[in-house]
Design a protein around this motif. Structure first.
Motif, PDB file in Angstrom:
ATOM      1  N   GLN A 150     -13.044   3.332  -6.512  1.00 48.70           N
ATOM      2  CA  GLN A 150     -13.860   2.178  -7.437  1.00 48.70           C
ATOM      3  C   GLN A 150     -13.806   2.065  -9.215  1.00 48.70           C
ATOM      4  O   GLN A 150     -13.925   1.103  -9.311  1.00 48.70           O
ATOM      5  N   PRO A 156     -12.809  -4.354  -0.226  1.00 45.51           N
ATOM      6  CA  PRO A 156     -13.456  -3.442   0.334  1.00 45.51           C
ATOM      7  C   PRO A 156     -12.051  -2.807   1.313  1.00 45.51           C
ATOM      8  O   PRO A 156     -12.174  -1.612   2.216  1.00 45.51           O
ATOM      9  N   ARG A 157     -10.836  -2.901   1.343  1.00 40.44           N
ATOM     10  CA  ARG A 157      -9.973  -2.708   2.033  1.00 40.44           C
ATOM     11  C   ARG A 157      -9.859  -1.109   1.080  1.00 40.44           C
ATOM     12  O   ARG A 157      -9.800  -0.219   1.774  1.00 40.44           O
ATOM     13  N   CYS A 160     -12.213   1.243   1.708  1.00 40.49           N
ATOM     14  CA  CYS A 160     -12.738   1.734   3.719  1.00 40.49           C
ATOM     15  C   CYS A 160     -12.188   3.572   3.825  1.00 40.49           C
ATOM     16  O   CYS A 160     -11.896   4.400   4.125  1.00 40.49           O
ATOM     17  N   ARG A 228     -17.675   3.409   1.657  1.00 38.50           N
ATOM     18  CA  ARG A 228     -17.311   3.076   2.382  1.00 38.50           C
ATOM     19  C   ARG A 228     -17.926   2.383   3.706  1.00 38.50           C
ATOM     20  O   ARG A 228     -17.327   2.054   4.625  1.00 38.50           O
ATOM     21  N   ALA A 231     -17.244  -1.371   2.908  1.00 47.10           N
ATOM     22  CA  ALA A 231     -16.594  -1.945   2.820  1.00 47.10           C
ATOM     23  C   ALA A 231     -15.627  -1.832   4.713  1.00 47.10           C
ATOM     24  O   ALA A 231     -14.895  -2.897   4.527  1.00 47.10           O
ATOM     25  N   CYS A 232     -16.262  -0.522   5.617  1.00 43.64           N
ATOM     26  CA  CYS A 232     -15.378  -0.599   6.559  1.00 43.64           C
ATOM     27  C   CYS A 232     -15.987  -2.095   7.839  1.00 43.64           C
ATOM     28  O   CYS A 232     -15.243  -2.925   7.695  1.00 43.64           O
ATOM     29  N   ALA A 234     -17.159  -5.016   6.283  1.00 48.09           N
ATOM     30  CA  ALA A 234     -16.571  -6.283   5.689  1.00 48.09           C
ATOM     31  C   ALA A 234     -15.208  -6.275   5.938  1.00 48.09           C
ATOM     32  O   ALA A 234     -14.460  -6.823   6.056  1.00 48.09           O
ATOM     33  N   GLN A 235     -14.885  -4.840   5.903  1.00 46.08           N
ATOM     34  CA  GLN A 235     -12.781  -5.043   6.651  1.00 46.08           C
ATOM     35  C   GLN A 235     -12.747  -5.554   7.863  1.00 46.08           C
ATOM     36  O   GLN A 235     -11.975  -5.992   7.827  1.00 46.08           O
TER      37      GLN A 235
END
Length: 425
Positions: A150, A156-157, A160, A228, A231-232, A234-235
């Motif tokens: 961060q 996002p990758r 994760c 996380r 982000a996961c 979105a990824q």
């Protein structure tokens, strides 16, 4: 040599990890394979509390495991420390193998050591008949990794975090402890009466991770889990979209280059896709940064991450992405299974009188035949050399003299373009 001081924590609040819990962690990371002596599951063990606990839990989980202990050979006492860890493991009925790294070139020592360590672990796994390597990253490691990513502005990758299951080279990395607090791992060792030791560098605040570990509050650690999860989500959506883009706009070529259709420029994820393709074609472990990829698209030609982007020639529209003809000094013995330039693996036969090296610009010009492929992709092909003579080239390569002997090479960059991760754990 006397044994290093063992850390004896006083807090007994944390509960040991049970055998049932660990079996459930491993079930989430399936497939792993049968409990077979000819295909053991390997475990990376440093001798510290985290990896020793992982070894103990793995040995309770199944019979056929093999601990791999790496001696980096950077300190005079490291060999004996690794041997001590092997003896401790043997006392627990855990077979262990000590791996000693060779001399490393100066500069970027931590990165070189990390790469050399993985290469040694990968080779040891394959030699043992294993395709899986357990590593002991736990929940606090995950939180600290996310905090540092961060800080660096990861997308996002990166946010994760570490995956429970990830393909790397010829093996699968498995991280079953990503939801486990480190205190529980120490409690597991105390319950089992197992000694462990700590690396003094784990308390050295000059290292950013150590400072983050010591300074993160409970609230900040919890924030990393929320980050996380988002982000996961979105990824996962991006991975599905990227797979569709790859199928629609790119064509993989047997000489290790990619043909890209012009329509890709209109896609929202074009930078991410090009970054992954650059990592693939360049044989790199990591993608280039997003700003550099965007600049390459802006220019529509240029080099980045050992790969070159150039417009297609003739009547076709679009681009070609190929390995640049620089920094191709890697030479390797022509042994079955030998990996070369982070891209190709030689499948044999053994040719002790030969080496694997780049075809090179001079030989590519002399040996080129026809117009099946652009001349710019040929210099980066692997070839078998005996002295100053090229004696064989990859069997599927086009654009070279038909009378050249062909030998089997396969593409093996070690990093799938999409779907390389398990989002569990």
């Amino acid at each position: 040599m006397s044994e290093p001081a063992v850390i004896k924590e006083q807090s007994l609040e944390a509960a040991p990890v049970t055998d049932g819990e660990f079996a459930a962690f491993m079930a989430r990371l399936e497939p792993v394979g049968p409990d077979d002596a000819t295909h053991p599951v390997c475990v990376a063990v440093s001798g510290g509390g985290d990896s020793m606990a992982l070894a103990v839990l793995a040995r309770r989980w199944r019979r056929n495991i093999l601990a791999l202990v790496v001696d980096h050979a950077l300190r005079s006492e490291s060999a004996e420390e690794a041997a001590l860890t092997c003896r401790r493991l043997a006392a627990l009925d855990i077979p262990a193998r000590q791996l000693t790294l060779g001399t490393m070139k100066p500069g970027g020592l931590q990165e070189r050591a990390r790469d050399a360590r993985f290469e040694a672990l990968e080779a040891a796994c394959v030699a043992a008949g294993s395709s899986s390597l357990l590593v002991a990253h736990h929940e606090a490691d995950q939180e600290e990794t996310l905090w540092m990513r961060q800080e660096r502005g990861s997308g996002p990758r990166g946010l994760c975090g570490m995956a429970g299951r990830a393909i790397r080279g010829r093996i699968v990395l498995l991280r079953p402890l990503l939801t486990v607090r480190p205190e529980r791992l120490r409690a597991t060792l105390r319950q089992a009466g197992v000694a462990w030791c700590e690396d003094p560098s784990n308390q050295n605040r000059r290292f950013r991770r150590v400072a983050v570990r010591q300074d993160l509050t409970a609230d900040e650690r919890q924030q990393m889990h929320v980050l996380r999860k988002a982000a996961c989500t979105a990824q996962q959506s991006d991975e599905q979209h990227l797979a569709a883009l790859l199928a629609r706009w790119s064509e993989w070529q047997p000489e290790g280059w990619v043909k890209l259709s012009s329509g890709i420029r209109q896609e929202a994820l074009r930078d991410e896709l090009l970054g992954r393709l650059i990592r693939l074609v360049g044989g790199q472990d990591y993608m280039p940064n997003r700003q550099a990829v965007a600049a390459l698209w802006q220019a529509e030609h240029g080099a980045l991450g050992r790969a070159c982007l150039a417009p297609l020639r003739g009547r076709e529209t679009g681009w070609m992405l190929y390995r640049e003809a620089r920094n191709l000094d890697d030479r390797a013995p022509a042994q079955k299974g030998q990996r070369w330039d982070g891209r190709w693996r030689y499948l044999g036969p053994e040719r002790p009188e030969c080496v694997i090296a780049a075809l090179g610009q001079k030989k590519a010009r002399l040996l080129r035949a026809g117009r099946d492929v652009s001349a710019c992709v040929l210099p980066a092909l692997p070839a078998l050399w005996r002295g100053d003579d090229v004696v064989a080239v990859p069997e599927d390569s086009r654009g070279l003299c038909d009378d050249l002997p062909r030998v089997p090479f396969v593409w093996d960059s070690g990093a799938p373009l999409t779907g390389e991760r398990s989002w569990k754990g």
